[in-house]
Write a protein that holds these residues in place. Structure first.
Motif, mmCIF file in Angstrom:
data_model
loop_
_atom_site.group_PDB
_atom_site.id
_atom_site.type_symbol
_atom_site.label_atom_id
_atom_site.label_comp_id
_atom_site.label_asym_id
_atom_site.label_seq_id
_atom_site.Cartn_x
_atom_site.Cartn_y
_atom_site.Cartn_z
ATOM 1 N N VAL A 13 0.870 -1.174 0.000
ATOM 2 C CA VAL A 13 0.000 0.000 0.000
ATOM 3 C C VAL A 13 0.901 1.215 0.000
ATOM 4 O O VAL A 13 1.716 1.402 0.911
ATOM 5 N N TYR A 14 0.750 2.019 -1.041
ATOM 6 C CA TYR A 14 1.685 3.118 -1.270
ATOM 7 C C TYR A 14 0.866 4.402 -1.376
ATOM 8 O O TYR A 14 -0.007 4.513 -2.246
ATOM 9 N N THR A 15 1.115 5.321 -0.457
ATOM 10 C CA THR A 15 0.287 6.536 -0.453
ATOM 11 C C THR A 15 1.107 7.773 -0.089
ATOM 12 O O THR A 15 2.305 7.692 0.200
ATOM 13 N N GLY A 16 0.454 8.909 -0.096
ATOM 14 C CA GLY A 16 1.093 10.181 0.243
ATOM 15 C C GLY A 16 0.185 11.299 -0.231
ATOM 16 O O GLY A 16 -0.745 11.046 -1.014
ATOM 17 N N CYS A 17 0.444 12.523 0.218
ATOM 18 C CA CYS A 17 -0.482 13.597 -0.160
ATOM 19 C C CYS A 17 -0.252 14.067 -1.600
ATOM 20 O O CYS A 17 0.786 13.808 -2.195
ATOM 21 N N SER A 18 -1.250 14.779 -2.086
ATOM 22 C CA SER A 18 -1.211 15.310 -3.451
ATOM 23 C C SER A 18 -0.007 16.231 -3.642
ATOM 24 O O SER A 18 0.251 17.086 -2.790
ATOM 25 N N GLY A 19 0.737 16.036 -4.715
ATOM 26 C CA GLY A 19 1.871 16.920 -5.017
ATOM 27 C C GLY A 19 3.169 16.473 -4.363
ATOM 28 O O GLY A 19 4.200 17.116 -4.532
ATOM 29 N N VAL A 20 3.153 15.341 -3.646
ATOM 30 C CA VAL A 20 4.342 14.932 -2.894
ATOM 31 C C VAL A 20 5.359 14.197 -3.789
ATOM 32 O O VAL A 20 6.498 13.979 -3.399
ATOM 33 N N GLY A 21 4.910 13.804 -4.990
ATOM 34 C CA GLY A 21 5.818 13.148 -5.934
ATOM 35 C C GLY A 21 5.706 11.641 -5.927
ATOM 36 O O GLY A 21 6.586 10.939 -6.403
ATOM 37 N N LYS A 22 4.567 11.111 -5.434
ATOM 38 C CA LYS A 22 4.473 9.645 -5.348
ATOM 39 C C LYS A 22 4.379 8.997 -6.725
ATOM 40 O O LYS A 22 4.891 7.911 -6.928
ATOM 41 N N GLY A 23 3.756 9.697 -7.681
ATOM 42 C CA GLY A 23 3.668 9.155 -9.045
ATOM 43 C C GLY A 23 5.049 9.042 -9.679
ATOM 44 O O GLY A 23 5.361 8.041 -10.342
ATOM 45 N N ASN A 101 3.503 -10.046 -6.385
ATOM 46 C CA ASN A 101 3.431 -8.879 -5.502
ATOM 47 C C ASN A 101 2.643 -7.774 -6.199
ATOM 48 O O ASN A 101 2.853 -7.495 -7.376
ATOM 49 N N VAL A 102 1.732 -7.150 -5.442
ATOM 50 C CA VAL A 102 0.845 -6.141 -6.047
ATOM 51 C C VAL A 102 0.990 -4.823 -5.296
ATOM 52 O O VAL A 102 0.995 -4.809 -4.064
ATOM 53 N N ILE A 103 1.105 -3.725 -6.033
ATOM 54 C CA ILE A 103 1.201 -2.416 -5.376
ATOM 55 C C ILE A 103 -0.042 -1.582 -5.669
ATOM 56 O O ILE A 103 -0.497 -1.501 -6.809
ATOM 57 N N LEU A 104 -0.618 -1.005 -4.606
ATOM 58 C CA LEU A 104 -1.773 -0.119 -4.745
ATOM 59 C C LEU A 104 -1.295 1.303 -4.528
ATOM 60 O O LEU A 104 -0.810 1.621 -3.437
ATOM 61 N N GLU A 105 -1.406 2.141 -5.543
ATOM 62 C CA GLU A 105 -1.100 3.567 -5.341
ATOM 63 C C GLU A 105 -2.424 4.260 -5.123
ATOM 64 O O GLU A 105 -3.192 4.478 -6.063
ATOM 65 N N ILE A 106 -2.731 4.545 -3.867
ATOM 66 C CA ILE A 106 -4.064 5.057 -3.551
ATOM 67 C C ILE A 106 -3.970 6.221 -2.578
ATOM 68 O O ILE A 106 -2.905 6.477 -2.016
ATOM 69 N N GLU A 107 -5.109 6.936 -2.409
ATOM 70 C CA GLU A 107 -5.041 8.089 -1.495
ATOM 71 C C GLU A 107 -5.083 7.583 -0.040
ATOM 72 O O GLU A 107 -5.288 6.400 0.219
ATOM 73 N N VAL A 108 -4.904 8.538 0.874
ATOM 74 C CA VAL A 108 -4.620 8.166 2.267
ATOM 75 C C VAL A 108 -5.778 7.421 2.964
ATOM 76 O O VAL A 108 -5.535 6.430 3.665
ATOM 77 N N VAL A 109 -7.018 7.857 2.729
ATOM 78 C CA VAL A 109 -8.142 7.208 3.427
ATOM 79 C C VAL A 109 -8.253 5.743 2.995
ATOM 80 O O VAL A 109 -8.354 4.831 3.828
ATOM 81 N N GLY A 110 -8.180 5.521 1.681
ATOM 82 C CA GLY A 110 -8.240 4.150 1.155
ATOM 83 C C GLY A 110 -7.079 3.327 1.685
ATOM 84 O O GLY A 110 -7.241 2.173 2.090
ATOM 85 N N GLY A 111 -5.884 3.937 1.709
ATOM 86 C CA GLY A 111 -4.689 3.237 2.187
ATOM 87 C C GLY A 111 -4.854 2.806 3.633
ATOM 88 O O GLY A 111 -4.552 1.663 4.005
ATOM 89 N N THR A 112 -5.385 3.701 4.441
ATOM 90 C CA THR A 112 -5.545 3.410 5.867
ATOM 91 C C THR A 112 -6.587 2.300 6.062
ATOM 92 O O THR A 112 -6.438 1.433 6.928
ATOM 93 N N ASN A 113 -7.624 2.300 5.215
ATOM 94 C CA ASN A 113 -8.622 1.214 5.288
ATOM 95 C C ASN A 113 -7.996 -0.133 4.941
ATOM 96 O O ASN A 113 -8.302 -1.146 5.573
#
Ligand code: 5GP
Length: 192
Positions: A13-23, A101-113
């Motif tokens: 589960v890979y997340t971070g705020c908008s604009g942080v450069g996660k993409g 192995n699977v990576i989910l690039e998702i926003e924080v609420v989804g990641g925390t769930n």
């Protein structure tokens, strides 16, 4: 070998705020780990130029999305900037049981769930060096109005509160350093 005897793949589960450069970091990860599968999400937002259905997202209507929720077809789903986003459950579960192995690039609420439902997952939160720096980056990118930037910064402050719930926190100050750090985390996790 049947799937029952295979070692299960790891869920990242890979997340971070908008604009942080996660993409941007993600592009390096997919090059470093070509066997790592990026989970293609479903979304109700319109495709951006160059985005393809089934590659970047499954672009679907609100009705289709709601039907998928009713049929329990999502591993997690969340609303972000007035659009719905969700991780299709079956694709991810099939890959994990095949040992992929699977990576989910998702926003924080989804990641925390996902963390609360799958505590064994490998969770990574990408942080900005500071909110001020995040503001500077968003302004430099120049794709949003000031009002939107202020909203994103307020949202980022909220999101950062969830960072301690993640197994790893990586600060994206210098891109190369952050990329190396995430790559080392994944090498370590995949070798266990
Ligand atoms: P964008 O519209 O810029 O592609 O994505 C907006 C946000 O939604 C990003 O933070 C992205 O990581 C997140 N996102 C993409 N797919 C999913 C998903 O399936 N579930 C959740 N919860 N967030 C997602």
């Amino acid at each position: 070998m049947s799937n029952e005897n295979k070692k299960r793949g790891k869920l990242i589960v890979y997340t971070g705020c908008s604009g942080v450069g996660k993409g941007t970091i993600m592009e390096y990860l997919l090059k470093e780990f070509p066997e790592l599968q990026f989970s293609v999400s479903a979304t109700t937002r319109d495709p951006r130029p160059g985005e393809e259905h089934g590659v970047h997202y499954f672009f679907i209507t609100h009705d289709e999305f709601n039907r998928m929720i009713e049929n329990d077809e999502f591993l997690e789903h969340a609303v972000y900037c007035e659009n719905q986003y969700g991780t299709p459950r079956k694709i991810v579960e099939d890959k994990l049981s095949e040992g992929i192995n699977v990576i989910l690039e998702i926003e924080v609420v989804g990641g925390t769930n996902v963390i609360s439902r799958f505590p064994e997952c490998v969770s990574i939160f990408i942080l900005p060096p500071s909110i001020e720096e995040l503001g500077r980056r968003l302004r430099k990118r120049g794709t949003e109005e000031e009002e939107v930037i202020l909203k994103r910064l307020a949202q980022a402050e909220e999101e950062i509160k969830s960072a301690p719930l993640y197994k790893y926190q990586v600060i994206n100050d210098k891109l190369e350093v952050a990329v190396d750090e995430v790559i080392s985390i994944l090498h370590k996790e995949f070798s266990e």
